[in-house]
Design an enzyme around this catalytic site. Structure first.
Site, PDB file in Angstrom:
ATOM      1  N   THR A   1       0.844  -1.213   0.000  1.00  0.00           N
ATOM      2  CA  THR A   1       0.000   0.000   0.000  1.00  0.00           C
ATOM      3  C   THR A   1       0.876   1.259   0.000  1.00  0.00           C
ATOM      4  O   THR A   1       0.579   2.230  -0.710  1.00  0.00           O
ATOM      5  CB  THR A   1      -0.902   0.000   1.262  1.00  0.00           C
ATOM      6  OG1 THR A   1      -1.696  -1.176   1.221  1.00  0.00           O
ATOM      7  CG2 THR A   1      -1.801   1.215   1.310  1.00  0.00           C
TER       8      THR A   1
ATOM      9  N   HIS B   1       2.117   1.804  -3.429  1.00  0.00           N
ATOM     10  CA  HIS B   1       1.084   2.402  -4.298  1.00  0.00           C
ATOM     11  C   HIS B   1       1.009   3.909  -4.058  1.00  0.00           C
ATOM     12  O   HIS B   1       0.851   4.691  -4.999  1.00  0.00           O
ATOM     13  CB  HIS B   1      -0.304   1.803  -4.010  1.00  0.00           C
ATOM     14  CG  HIS B   1      -0.428   0.365  -4.418  1.00  0.00           C
ATOM     15  ND1 HIS B   1      -0.277  -0.045  -5.719  1.00  0.00           N
ATOM     16  CD2 HIS B   1      -0.694  -0.752  -3.703  1.00  0.00           C
ATOM     17  CE1 HIS B   1      -0.435  -1.364  -5.779  1.00  0.00           C
ATOM     18  NE2 HIS B   1      -0.682  -1.812  -4.558  1.00  0.00           N
TER      19      HIS B   1
HETATM   20  P1  NAD Z   1       3.105  -8.468  -3.523  1.00  0.00           P
HETATM   21  O1  NAD Z   1       2.688  -7.600  -4.635  1.00  0.00           O
HETATM   22  O2  NAD Z   1       4.391  -8.186  -2.810  1.00  0.00           O
HETATM   23  O3  NAD Z   1       3.172  -9.997  -4.016  1.00  0.00           O
HETATM   24  C1  NAD Z   1       2.453 -10.481  -5.107  1.00  0.00           C
HETATM   25  C2  NAD Z   1       3.334 -11.523  -5.791  1.00  0.00           C
HETATM   26  O4  NAD Z   1       2.577 -12.110  -6.848  1.00  0.00           O
HETATM   27  C3  NAD Z   1       4.609 -10.933  -6.412  1.00  0.00           C
HETATM   28  O5  NAD Z   1       5.765 -11.575  -5.868  1.00  0.00           O
HETATM   29  C4  NAD Z   1       4.427 -11.214  -7.897  1.00  0.00           C
HETATM   30  O6  NAD Z   1       5.657 -11.492  -8.569  1.00  0.00           O
HETATM   31  C5  NAD Z   1       3.497 -12.423  -7.865  1.00  0.00           C
HETATM   32  N1  NAD Z   1       2.843 -12.730  -9.145  1.00  0.00           N
HETATM   33  C6  NAD Z   1       2.633 -11.917 -10.216  1.00  0.00           C
HETATM   34  N2  NAD Z   1       2.072 -12.608 -11.225  1.00  0.00           N
HETATM   35  C7  NAD Z   1       1.920 -13.887 -10.788  1.00  0.00           C
HETATM   36  C8  NAD Z   1       1.389 -15.064 -11.387  1.00  0.00           C
HETATM   37  N3  NAD Z   1       0.889 -15.083 -12.631  1.00  0.00           N
HETATM   38  N4  NAD Z   1       1.380 -16.208 -10.639  1.00  0.00           N
HETATM   39  C9  NAD Z   1       1.864 -16.215  -9.383  1.00  0.00           C
HETATM   40  N5  NAD Z   1       2.391 -15.116  -8.791  1.00  0.00           N
HETATM   41  C10 NAD Z   1       2.407 -13.973  -9.482  1.00  0.00           C
HETATM   42  O7  NAD Z   1       1.898  -8.478  -2.486  1.00  0.00           O
HETATM   43  P2  NAD Z   1       1.746  -8.833  -0.908  1.00  0.00           P
HETATM   44  O8  NAD Z   1       2.108  -7.643  -0.112  1.00  0.00           O
HETATM   45  O9  NAD Z   1       2.377 -10.147  -0.605  1.00  0.00           O
HETATM   46  O10 NAD Z   1       0.160  -8.964  -0.898  1.00  0.00           O
HETATM   47  C11 NAD Z   1      -0.474  -9.998  -1.632  1.00  0.00           C
HETATM   48  C12 NAD Z   1      -1.745  -9.520  -2.298  1.00  0.00           C
HETATM   49  O11 NAD Z   1      -2.734  -9.253  -1.291  1.00  0.00           O
HETATM   50  C13 NAD Z   1      -1.632  -8.222  -3.092  1.00  0.00           C
HETATM   51  O12 NAD Z   1      -2.476  -8.329  -4.242  1.00  0.00           O
HETATM   52  C14 NAD Z   1      -2.178  -7.182  -2.146  1.00  0.00           C
HETATM   53  O13 NAD Z   1      -2.689  -6.036  -2.818  1.00  0.00           O
HETATM   54  C15 NAD Z   1      -3.275  -7.957  -1.473  1.00  0.00           C
HETATM   55  N6  NAD Z   1      -3.706  -7.510  -0.140  1.00  0.00           N
HETATM   56  C16 NAD Z   1      -5.040  -7.596   0.132  1.00  0.00           C
HETATM   57  C17 NAD Z   1      -5.509  -7.281   1.384  1.00  0.00           C
HETATM   58  C18 NAD Z   1      -6.965  -7.446   1.690  1.00  0.00           C
HETATM   59  O14 NAD Z   1      -7.409  -7.006   2.762  1.00  0.00           O
HETATM   60  N7  NAD Z   1      -7.731  -8.124   0.815  1.00  0.00           N
HETATM   61  C19 NAD Z   1      -4.626  -6.845   2.385  1.00  0.00           C
HETATM   62  C20 NAD Z   1      -3.257  -6.784   2.084  1.00  0.00           C
HETATM   63  C21 NAD Z   1      -2.811  -7.130   0.815  1.00  0.00           C
END
Ligand code: NAD
Ligand code: ZN
Length: 341
Positions: free
Chosen positions: A40, A43
């Site tokens: 976040t 972003h």
């Molecule tokens: P991050 O962006 O660090 O990790 C995402 C990973 O996904 C990256 O390492 C990326 O290389 C990988 N990725 C990209 N394309 C891929 C594919 N085709 N197959 C497999 N992996 C792939 O994110 P994070 O901090 O670990 O968070 C994980 C996710 O959760 C993010 O999307 C984030 O926005 C979300 N999130 C949601 C909440 C919620 O309340 N719902 C809270 C926190 C984070």
């Protein structure tokens, strides 16, 4: 005090001297010791569409922290100066149907620390007493500063029973890697983690993944055969936010499988609905962490031997915040800690 701020609309951040906050009657003043950088925050730095629609500068950013209580408001009982605390960064209304029904994490009036109100990337943070989480007996400070994302991982990974199950986690970001460690700790039979970033896949292995697979090169179906899985995965945790990863997951789930969706997919992401229907899959959206059941579970898991330290790959003094953000944005890191004391 020092604070990392979004000063005006547009890309970039700045470290500035600003007035320290003063606690109200129901608030606690916390001296920040460590913070960790979240997606976040990235972003907000890069000023993407979500950030430009959500953030109102000037704003102190950041919401993952550990600190020490230095002052409490007159109505605060049971929290005392000197105590080490972290805190829930979602402030809820306490009055709506979800709050009164014990589903505070789904309060539609949620305000986020470092998103809708002053954040934690500063020498001091003021938080309502209800949002403060005391850490006693002590745990490593770096680990406590990651309670917020660990909470996302615990809330998602414990949503469906993983004991004895084959689990697929798509996305080896910090949260996916922590989820891998939790699923192993909770007795999953196998935990397969996918990503397209070799650095992140190596982290997933260190966090206990049975197999960490680069889906840009290798096949999930081959991995299933290698693990002796005849039917497919029982539980899926989508933690990449990538639509292709979700499609791939749906493809390799066993009939009756359960999928928890944490990754924030684009609103126009396509899925094969007929696969979902004919396989009888359950898909569940996951938001935040439960207040405060997840916080309780996190503390118990860490004290019971769950080790998330391999996910913390770098530490910087707060002054070197720019270097830290650049590294985070390169994808060549796990969690990055900023040290404030
Ligand atoms: P991050 O962006 O660090 O990790 C995402 C990973 O996904 C990256 O390492 C990326 O290389 C990988 N990725 C990209 N394309 C891929 C594919 N085709 N197959 C497999 N992996 C792939 O994110 P994070 O901090 O670990 O968070 C994980 C996710 O959760 C993010 O999307 C984030 O926005 C979300 N999130 C949601 C909440 C919620 O309340 N719902 C809270 C926190 C984070
Ligand atoms: Zn509410």
């Amino acid at each position: 005090m020092r604070a990392i701020m979004k000063e005006k609309a547009g890309p970039g951040l700045a470290m500035k001297e600003v007035e320290a906050p003063v606690p109200g009657p129901d608030e606690v003043l916390i001296r920040i010791l460590r913070t960790s950088i979240c997606g976040t925050d990235v972003h907000i730095d890069l000023w993407d569409k979500w950030a430009s629609q959500t953030i109102e500068p000037p704003l102190v950013i950041g919401h993952e922290f550990v600190g020490e209580i230095v002052e409490t408001g007159e109505h605060v009982k049971g929290l005392n100066p000197g105590e080490i605390v972290s805190g829930e960064g979602h402030l809820v209304c306490g009055e709506c149907r979800n709050c009164l029904g014990g589903r505070m994490h789904l309060c539609p009036h949620t305000k986020g620390v470092g998103v809708n109100r002053q954040g934690a990337f500063a020498d001091f943070l003021c938080l309502p007493k209800t949002n403060v989480w005391r850490v006693n007996p002590p745990l490593p400070l770096d680990v406590v500063s990651c309670f917020d994302p660990l909470g996302n991982a615990v809330h998602t990974a414990t949503h469906f029973d993983v004991l004895g199950e084959d689990v697929l986690i798509t996305g080896a970001g910090p949260i996916g890697c922590m989820a891998a460690a939790i699923c192993r700790h909770a007795g999953a039979r196998s935990v397969v983690v996918t990503d397209v970033n070799p650095y992140r896949l190596e982290l997933a292995r260190k966090m206990g993944a049975t197999v960490a697979l680069d889906v840009s090169k290798d096949s999930l179906l081959e991995t299933e055969k290698f693990l002796g899985m005849k039917e497919g995965f029982d539980v899926g945790l989508e933690m990449s936010g990538n639509p292709q990863a979700l499609s791939q997951m749906i493809e390799v789930m066993f009939s009756g499988g359960r999928i928890a969706l944490l990754g924030i997919l684009p609103s126009d992401a396509q899925v094969d609905w007929t696969r979902i229907i004919f396989k009888g899959l359950t898909l569940k959206g996951i938001y935040g962490r439960k207040m405060y059941e997840t916080w309780y579970k996190m503390s118990v898991l860490l004290r019971g031997g769950l080790d998330i330290q391999p996910i913390i790959t770098h530490r910087f003094p707060a002054e070197s915040w720019r270097e830290a953000f650049d590294l985070m944005e390169s994808g060549q890191s796990g969690k990055i800690i900023l040290e404030w004391n």
